[in-house]
Structures are given as structure tokens and as C-alpha cells.
Design a protein around this motif. Sequence first.
Motif, PDB file in Angstrom:
ATOM      1  N   ASP A   1      25.143  30.781   7.840  1.00  0.00           N
ATOM      2  CA  ASP A   1      24.356  31.843   7.194  1.00  0.00           C
ATOM      3  C   ASP A   1      22.947  31.904   7.785  1.00  0.00           C
ATOM      4  OD1 ASP A   1      26.452  32.576   5.600  1.00  0.00           O
ATOM      5  OD2 ASP A   1      25.698  31.655   3.764  1.00  0.00           O
ATOM      6  N   ALA A   2      22.347  30.731   7.988  1.00  0.00           N
ATOM      7  CA  ALA A   2      20.975  30.691   8.528  1.00  0.00           C
ATOM      8  C   ALA A   2      20.921  31.304   9.923  1.00  0.00           C
ATOM      9  CB  ALA A   2      20.474  29.246   8.560  1.00  0.00           C
ATOM     10  N   LEU A   3      22.054  31.172  10.664  1.00  0.00           N
ATOM     11  CA  LEU A   3      22.106  31.710  12.024  1.00  0.00           C
ATOM     12  C   LEU A   3      22.586  33.163  12.044  1.00  0.00           C
ATOM     13  CD1 LEU A   3      21.650  28.737  12.675  1.00  0.00           C
ATOM     14  CD2 LEU A   3      23.342  28.914  14.502  1.00  0.00           C
ATOM     15  N   GLY A   4      22.896  33.701  10.863  1.00  0.00           N
ATOM     16  CA  GLY A   4      23.318  35.094  10.767  1.00  0.00           C
ATOM     17  C   GLY A   4      24.710  35.357  11.314  1.00  0.00           C
ATOM     18  N   VAL A   5      25.594  34.367  11.178  1.00  0.00           N
ATOM     19  CA  VAL A   5      26.941  34.489  11.752  1.00  0.00           C
ATOM     20  C   VAL A   5      27.931  34.986  10.694  1.00  0.00           C
ATOM     21  CG1 VAL A   5      28.849  33.178  12.740  1.00  0.00           C
ATOM     22  CG2 VAL A   5      26.507  32.695  13.447  1.00  0.00           C
ATOM     23  N   ASP A   6      28.758  35.952  11.073  1.00  0.00           N
ATOM     24  CA  ASP A   6      29.811  36.502  10.218  1.00  0.00           C
ATOM     25  C   ASP A   6      31.005  35.533  10.230  1.00  0.00           C
ATOM     26  OD1 ASP A   6      31.957  37.898   9.130  1.00  0.00           O
ATOM     27  OD2 ASP A   6      31.512  39.760  10.201  1.00  0.00           O
TER      28      ASP A   6
ATOM     29  N   GLY B   1      28.378  37.025  27.025  1.00  0.00           N
ATOM     30  CA  GLY B   1      27.910  37.154  25.645  1.00  0.00           C
ATOM     31  C   GLY B   1      28.989  37.566  24.665  1.00  0.00           C
ATOM     32  N   ALA B   2      30.235  37.720  25.135  1.00  0.00           N
ATOM     33  CA  ALA B   2      31.310  38.100  24.218  1.00  0.00           C
ATOM     34  C   ALA B   2      31.625  36.956  23.245  1.00  0.00           C
ATOM     35  CB  ALA B   2      32.573  38.475  24.995  1.00  0.00           C
ATOM     36  N   ILE B   3      31.363  35.731  23.686  1.00  0.00           N
ATOM     37  CA  ILE B   3      31.613  34.567  22.832  1.00  0.00           C
ATOM     38  C   ILE B   3      30.352  33.702  22.802  1.00  0.00           C
ATOM     39  CG2 ILE B   3      33.054  32.540  22.440  1.00  0.00           C
ATOM     40  CD1 ILE B   3      35.187  33.837  24.191  1.00  0.00           C
ATOM     41  N   ASP B   4      29.881  33.422  21.604  1.00  0.00           N
ATOM     42  CA  ASP B   4      28.777  32.484  21.417  1.00  0.00           C
ATOM     43  C   ASP B   4      29.344  31.142  20.989  1.00  0.00           C
ATOM     44  OD1 ASP B   4      26.076  33.432  21.832  1.00  0.00           O
ATOM     45  OD2 ASP B   4      26.444  34.887  20.226  1.00  0.00           O
ATOM     46  N   PHE B   5      28.657  30.079  21.373  1.00  0.00           N
ATOM     47  CA  PHE B   5      29.028  28.740  20.923  1.00  0.00           C
ATOM     48  C   PHE B   5      27.841  28.100  20.212  1.00  0.00           C
ATOM     49  CE2 PHE B   5      31.950  29.675  24.321  1.00  0.00           C
ATOM     50  CZ  PHE B   5      33.157  29.157  23.883  1.00  0.00           C
TER      51      PHE B   5
ATOM     52  N   LEU C   1      23.878   3.278  10.665  1.00  0.00           N
ATOM     53  CA  LEU C   1      24.619   4.444  11.141  1.00  0.00           C
ATOM     54  C   LEU C   1      26.119   4.144  11.135  1.00  0.00           C
ATOM     55  CD1 LEU C   1      24.353   7.302  12.411  1.00  0.00           C
ATOM     56  CD2 LEU C   1      24.277   6.175  14.644  1.00  0.00           C
ATOM     57  N   LEU C   2      26.909   4.934  10.419  1.00  0.00           N
ATOM     58  CA  LEU C   2      28.361   4.721  10.348  1.00  0.00           C
ATOM     59  C   LEU C   2      29.116   5.655  11.287  1.00  0.00           C
ATOM     60  CD1 LEU C   2      29.031   4.288   6.514  1.00  0.00           C
ATOM     61  CD2 LEU C   2      28.429   2.560   8.225  1.00  0.00           C
ATOM     62  N   GLY C   3      28.529   6.802  11.583  1.00  0.00           N
ATOM     63  CA  GLY C   3      29.257   7.721  12.449  1.00  0.00           C
ATOM     64  C   GLY C   3      28.416   8.877  12.929  1.00  0.00           C
ATOM     65  N   ARG C   4      28.860   9.441  14.047  1.00  0.00           N
ATOM     66  CA  ARG C   4      28.257  10.656  14.587  1.00  0.00           C
ATOM     67  C   ARG C   4      29.356  11.695  14.721  1.00  0.00           C
ATOM     68  NH1 ARG C   4      26.775   7.288  18.673  1.00  0.00           N
ATOM     69  NH2 ARG C   4      24.752   6.310  18.386  1.00  0.00           N
ATOM     70  N   SER C   5      28.995  12.942  14.496  1.00  0.00           N
ATOM     71  CA  SER C   5      29.949  14.034  14.612  1.00  0.00           C
ATOM     72  C   SER C   5      29.331  15.121  15.477  1.00  0.00           C
ATOM     73  CB  SER C   5      30.251  14.560  13.202  1.00  0.00           C
ATOM     74  OG  SER C   5      30.712  15.880  13.245  1.00  0.00           O
ATOM     75  N   ARG C   6      30.158  15.727  16.320  1.00  0.00           N
ATOM     76  CA  ARG C   6      29.701  16.851  17.140  1.00  0.00           C
ATOM     77  C   ARG C   6      30.743  17.949  16.997  1.00  0.00           C
ATOM     78  NH1 ARG C   6      30.262  18.947  22.338  1.00  0.00           N
ATOM     79  NH2 ARG C   6      28.326  19.667  23.301  1.00  0.00           N
ATOM     80  N   GLN C   7      30.310  19.093  16.499  1.00  0.00           N
ATOM     81  CA  GLN C   7      31.201  20.210  16.226  1.00  0.00           C
ATOM     82  C   GLN C   7      30.795  21.389  17.098  1.00  0.00           C
ATOM     83  OE1 GLN C   7      30.850  21.548  12.188  1.00  0.00           O
ATOM     84  NE2 GLN C   7      32.465  23.069  12.387  1.00  0.00           N
ATOM     85  N   VAL C   8      31.760  22.038  17.727  1.00  0.00           N
ATOM     86  CA  VAL C   8      31.492  23.262  18.472  1.00  0.00           C
ATOM     87  C   VAL C   8      32.172  24.419  17.743  1.00  0.00           C
ATOM     88  CG1 VAL C   8      31.648  24.463  20.675  1.00  0.00           C
ATOM     89  CG2 VAL C   8      31.403  21.973  20.642  1.00  0.00           C
ATOM     90  N   VAL C   9      31.361  25.370  17.306  1.00  0.00           N
ATOM     91  CA  VAL C   9      31.866  26.560  16.616  1.00  0.00           C
ATOM     92  C   VAL C   9      31.837  27.723  17.600  1.00  0.00           C
ATOM     93  CG1 VAL C   9      31.466  28.173  14.714  1.00  0.00           C
ATOM     94  CG2 VAL C   9      30.978  25.737  14.407  1.00  0.00           C
ATOM     95  N   LEU C  10      32.947  28.444  17.670  1.00  0.00           N
ATOM     96  CA  LEU C  10      33.054  29.606  18.562  1.00  0.00           C
ATOM     97  C   LEU C  10      32.858  30.871  17.727  1.00  0.00           C
ATOM     98  CD1 LEU C  10      36.154  30.020  20.903  1.00  0.00           C
ATOM     99  CD2 LEU C  10      35.474  31.836  19.368  1.00  0.00           C
ATOM    100  N   VAL C  11      32.036  31.783  18.216  1.00  0.00           N
ATOM    101  CA  VAL C  11      31.801  33.045  17.512  1.00  0.00           C
ATOM    102  C   VAL C  11      32.246  34.187  18.417  1.00  0.00           C
ATOM    103  CG1 VAL C  11      30.137  34.481  16.288  1.00  0.00           C
ATOM    104  CG2 VAL C  11      29.770  32.005  16.425  1.00  0.00           C
ATOM    105  N   ARG C  12      33.228  34.960  17.940  1.00  0.00           N
ATOM    106  CA  ARG C  12      33.750  36.088  18.731  1.00  0.00           C
ATOM    107  C   ARG C  12      32.872  37.303  18.465  1.00  0.00           C
ATOM    108  NH1 ARG C  12      39.315  36.781  16.199  1.00  0.00           N
ATOM    109  NH2 ARG C  12      38.093  36.289  14.353  1.00  0.00           N
ATOM    110  N   ASN C  13      32.026  37.638  19.420  1.00  0.00           N
ATOM    111  CA  ASN C  13      31.113  38.768  19.229  1.00  0.00           C
ATOM    112  C   ASN C  13      31.795  40.101  19.489  1.00  0.00           C
ATOM    113  OD1 ASN C  13      28.768  37.351  18.453  1.00  0.00           O
ATOM    114  ND2 ASN C  13      28.540  36.665  20.566  1.00  0.00           N
TER     115      ASN C  13
ATOM    116  N   ALA D   1      44.356  42.166  21.829  1.00  0.00           N
ATOM    117  CA  ALA D   1      45.505  41.856  20.975  1.00  0.00           C
ATOM    118  C   ALA D   1      46.163  40.568  21.439  1.00  0.00           C
ATOM    119  CB  ALA D   1      46.500  43.003  21.014  1.00  0.00           C
ATOM    120  N   GLY D   2      46.413  39.673  20.489  1.00  0.00           N
ATOM    121  CA  GLY D   2      47.112  38.440  20.808  1.00  0.00           C
ATOM    122  C   GLY D   2      46.205  37.339  21.316  1.00  0.00           C
ATOM    123  N   SER D   3      44.947  37.661  21.618  1.00  0.00           N
ATOM    124  CA  SER D   3      44.033  36.642  22.129  1.00  0.00           C
ATOM    125  C   SER D   3      43.384  35.906  20.979  1.00  0.00           C
ATOM    126  CB  SER D   3      42.955  37.306  22.976  1.00  0.00           C
ATOM    127  OG  SER D   3      41.913  36.391  23.228  1.00  0.00           O
ATOM    128  N   THR D   4      43.243  34.595  21.128  1.00  0.00           N
ATOM    129  CA  THR D   4      42.642  33.811  20.055  1.00  0.00           C
ATOM    130  C   THR D   4      41.369  33.125  20.502  1.00  0.00           C
ATOM    131  OG1 THR D   4      43.986  31.916  20.632  1.00  0.00           O
ATOM    132  CG2 THR D   4      44.808  33.365  18.904  1.00  0.00           C
TER     133      THR D   4
END
Lengths: 143, 133
Positions: A61-66, A104-108, A122-134, A139-142
Amino acid sequence: MAIDRAHLGYALPPFTVEVTAARIALFLKAIGADDGPQDVAPPTFMKAVEGEQNSSRRILDALGVDLRRVLHAEQQFDYLGPIRAGDHLQVQRTVSDLYDKKNGAIDFIVIESTVSHAERGLLGRSRQVVLVRNAQPAAGSTS
Amino acid sequence: MTLASAQPGDLVAEYQTGPIPREQLALYAEASGDSNPLHLDPAFAQKAGFGDVIVHGMLGMALLGRLLSTQFAAFTLTRFDARFIAVLPVGASLRCTATLAAATADGWTLALEAFDSSGKPIIVGTAAVKNPS
């Protein structure tokens, strides 16, 4: 619309999560683990810890992502110690990278998180990559 | 097969899930806090371009992680990563495999894959395990 690069470094205020035995049991049930009650959380439980307080939604939400345009592209966990029932954990989450592909069709969005315990460190580190389809995908592409 | 006697490329564990029902997505949303309607609301999923709700990538990763919890419980997991290659629709199942990638000085690296019933890769990843210290 591309994500404003000014959001690089955006961080949620650190928050504390209490890990109850019931919480671990519910997660085990949800992933179909029927090995009986466990004191130590399963490997991907760290995601539930960092996701407390609706934190992922708040970052997007803070990044304005749908939300209709996001997919989880990658996830990495590094484990330094077990997460156990009864733990009170400190979570920090930061937007550590923003980049795009396909003109720019896909933001990460890369979100790095740490999960720490007051005495055990420190018990753990996490790294998440979120893909945004702009752009509308073909059809059929994911991805 | 034990890791100590396995050669790189050997299949060391595999696991077939049943079909992943809608109810499991709701339960996973509650347990994980990931309430993105892509996984819960068919109308929302259709607006996003999918035929129906899709399985949480993290639920797929958790199912892949069951291989580690059940087959390699005696080892200490130090790293687990995944790339989500394709979306999995509700009702589909996953076949999860672990192949020995390399034996290292302090443990083993496993190549992990989750396929749908047609054999299409859905998730690929790696895990690093070591003997408990």
C-alpha cells in the motif's frame, strides 16, 4: 505505472510477534503436516512471523501497488536458530531494492526482513521478491 | 537413501500432495496472515487475469519444505530458497522432489522442484542442510 524509486529503503516500524503453540499448530494444519504438535516452527513459518500485522499489505500500500497485479516471484530464508513456541520475536522489514524488466512492463520489489530474539539474537533472515505486472499480460502468460 | 551415500544428481526424497482444495487456501491465509484475495475470491482472481483463485506461492513452498521436515529432520536447515515459476490453480496437486546438488565441507545442498500433474515446473529452489552442531 512504475513504482516511485523514492520508496527504496522504505521500512516499517519494527514490531514484536508472540509465537504461541496454537499459532504453530494452525500453520502445521494449513500446510497438511500431521506429525502431531511441535515445539519448533516449520521452515516457512518465518513468513507468517514477518507477515504479522498485515505488514506485507502495508508495504505494498505504501508503494501504491495494486494487489491484483502482484505475484510472489522469489523467496529466500537463512536460518540462524529455531523459532519456538513461546518466543517473542522482533521483526524488521525494509524495501531493499526496486528494479524493472521488459521496458517497465514488470516491476520487482525486494523486501528484506530480519527476525530476532532478545536473548538468542538473530534467528533468521528473509528476502522476498514481489513481481508487479504493470502491463496487461498476454493470454496464458503468468510472468 | 542417506545423504552420506548419495551422489550428486541422485533423487534423495520425493512427496506427492493431494489436490489442494479451496478450504486449504482459506486455512493457509488465516495461518500465514496472507489474505490477498487472489487466493480467496474467484471474482478478484478473474479480474487479475486468472480463471480461478491460485495457490499461495508460500503454501507451495511450505509443501516443498515438508520434504525437508519429514525426510531430513535429523539435519539442521541453514537455507531454503524458492523461485515461483508458474501459478498453480486451486484444486491442482504438486509432486515435490529433492535431488542432491552437492556435498560441501559442512553439509549438503539439495535441488528442490515442485511439478504439477502434467510435469510442468511450478517451483524450483535449493536447501542447504548440515549435521547438527
